[in-house]
Design a protein around this motif. Structure first.
Motif, short mmCIF file in Angstrom:
data_model
loop_
_atom_site.label_atom_id
_atom_site.label_comp_id
_atom_site.label_asym_id
_atom_site.label_seq_id
_atom_site.Cartn_x
_atom_site.Cartn_y
_atom_site.Cartn_z
N LEU A 186 1.02 -1.26 0.16
CA LEU A 186 0.04 0.21 -0.26
C LEU A 186 0.87 1.26 -0.05
N ALA A 187 1.91 1.27 0.95
CA ALA A 187 2.85 2.45 0.88
C ALA A 187 3.40 2.52 -0.33
N ALA A 188 3.97 1.38 -0.92
CA ALA A 188 4.75 1.82 -2.30
C ALA A 188 3.90 2.18 -3.42
N ALA A 189 2.52 1.79 -3.54
CA ALA A 189 1.57 2.04 -4.48
C ALA A 189 1.44 3.52 -4.37
N VAL A 190 1.15 4.12 -3.09
CA VAL A 190 0.94 5.63 -3.20
C VAL A 190 2.26 6.54 -3.07
N THR A 191 3.25 6.05 -2.02
CA THR A 191 4.54 7.07 -2.05
C THR A 191 5.65 6.88 -2.78
N HIS A 192 5.63 5.23 -3.36
CA HIS A 192 6.99 4.63 -3.89
C HIS A 192 7.88 4.35 -2.82
N ASN A 193 7.56 4.27 -1.45
CA ASN A 193 8.46 3.90 -0.47
C ASN A 193 7.79 2.88 0.55
N THR A 194 8.15 1.65 0.41
CA THR A 194 7.52 0.73 1.30
C THR A 194 7.45 0.79 2.63
N LYS A 195 8.25 1.74 3.21
CA LYS A 195 8.30 1.82 4.61
C LYS A 195 7.47 3.12 5.27
N ALA A 196 6.86 3.93 4.23
CA ALA A 196 6.20 5.28 4.42
C ALA A 196 5.13 5.06 5.48
N LEU A 197 4.52 4.08 5.45
CA LEU A 197 3.49 3.72 6.40
C LEU A 197 3.64 2.81 7.94
N ASN A 198 4.92 2.82 7.91
CA ASN A 198 5.39 2.15 9.14
C ASN A 198 4.93 2.89 10.52
#
Length: 422
Positions: free
Chosen positions: A180-192
């Protein structure tokens, strides 16, 4: 010869401290407006003489308050130092603030930060979304983010995450949090957890679900799962006994375990990746694994289907409960007679339309009669809507009755025919 620096140094003295502090407060509050009046209450002799020296106006000894206009003080300071009052205060330090200008700048920044959020289609269609935005503006969250220089992009990102989740087809498979984070922000850790973006989105989802903001890892995991976002599908699990199911993989494992009356841990990963259907008309639920252990040991495969939450229900439990309900099954819940147990029971009843299982005031009083070694109830009283007399009785006796102490009648209820293993 008195220098400019000497004059400034002189005004750093203790006799001027309260006068210039009052001037600073007034100027900062009004945006450096010199039209106001300030004063010093009950000045001591040094303060009285200092003000006389600045203004050239006499004030008698013992005066209760000396007042001076800021414009007069500004003129006197300029004559003595060549500096304006505001320049002198900045020389003395710290830097002079301009509260109205700062407030206007903050308001502009908040407006700019929220503009993408207000332009979202969710603003027109979702009450919970508007409530979330209003709370961010009202409780100081935006001000804090402004101070951290994060607001301009974080709120817009949070809005995009919420839009993405809202627009996913209902038939879509659950999505992992990194995906989900990657789909929106292109950063897999953005929603940690702990990151500002995650905090904002979690608040929005809690508002949407109509529940308090989660405070524990399990509560956060459960909240994400409500919206088909998976955090840790291996850590979340639920303990079951004699719960045969249809489906390859997990369905086969559950049915095999039921054939032997063997307790079986089901992970959230298994529930998601190995879809099952459950046709049991009634599934009993307990809070403590000791009850399930006794059922397995004493009844084995003859025990009716039993699920154990092991305390606060996990995301895996909630998923399994939804699967049971989808198959037409009914949950019957029993837990500890203490305030956390009542809270858990209320949640299960409300969320899954479960029915109480020996959770009445009479059952509590019967448990009290089994011995006198019950521990004292602690914490705030919690109502028991399914039987208001239960909470009243618990408050009156102020004793907890744990599930293990009343296991005998529970096991009697679980006595049933051998589980069909198809």
């Amino acid at each position: 010869m008195t220098t400019h620096l000497d004059a400034v140094a002189r005004y750093r003295g203790a006799e001027y401290r309260r006068l210039f502090a009052a001037a600073r407060r007034s100027l900062e509050r009004t945006g450096w407006d010199l039209s106001g009046t300030i004063g010093v209450t009950n000045p001591d002799e040094a303060e009285r003489n200092g003000i006389i020296g600045i203004t050239g106006r006499y004030h008698r000894a013992g005066i209760k308050r000396i007042e001076i206009t800021l414009s007069e003080l500004d003129a006197a300071v300029h004559t003595a130092t060549g500096l304006s009052l505001t320049e002198l205060l900045e020389q003395i330090g710290p830097k002079l603030a301009n509260r109205p200008a700062e407030a206007a700048k903050d308001a502009t920044s908040r407006e700019e930060a929220l503009r993408p959020a207000y332009q979202s289609s969710l603003y027109q269609t979702a009450d919970w979304y508007r409530t979330w935005l209003n709370e961010l503006s009202r409780d100081g969250t935006l001000t804090k983010l402004l101070a951290q220089r994060e607001t301009m992009h974080i709120v817009a990102q949070a809005t995009r995450v919420l839009e993405f989740m809202e627009n996913r087809p209902k038939s879509s498979a659950p999505i992992t949090l990194p995906a989900l984070a990657a789909a929106v922000t292109h950063n897999t850790k953005a929603l940690n957890h702990g990151i500002s973006l995650s905090t904002l989105v979690i608040r929005a989802l809690a508002t949407r679900a109509g529940i308090p903001k989660p405070t524990t890892a399990e509560e956060r995991r459960d909240l994400w799962d409500r919206f088909d976002v998976i955090l840790d599908d291996l850590a979340s699990r639920v303990l079951v006994l004699n719960l045969p199911a249809d489906g390859t993989g997990l369905g086969e494992w559950l049915t095999g375990a039921a054939r032997f009356g063997t307790p079986f841990y089901v992970t959230l990963h298994q529930i998601i990746n190995h879809p099952i259907t459950i046709a049991a008309p009634v599934v009993y639920v307990c809070e403590n694994p000791a009850v399930l252990r006794r059922a397995a040991g004493e009844l084995g495969p003859k025990a009716l289907p039993l699920v154990c939450t092991e305390g606060r229900p996990s995301t895996a439990f909630h998923r399994l409960a939804r699967t049971i309900a989808a198959g037409g099954g009914e949950l019957r819940y029993h837990g500890d007679f203490d305030w956390p147990g009542i809270a858990i029971a209320t949640n299960v009843f409300e969320r899954h339309e479960a029915r109480p299982w020996r959770m009445s005031a009479a059952d509590y009083l019967g448990g009290l009669a089994t011995g006198d070694d019950h521990v004292k109830l602690v914490g705030r009283q919690i109502p028991s809507p399914w039987d208001p007399r239960l909470s009243q009785a618990m408050c009156e006796h102020s004793k907890a009755v744990y599930e293990e102490a009343v296991a005998d009648p529970l096991l009697a209820d679980l006595q049933g025919p051998a589980i069909c293993t198809r």
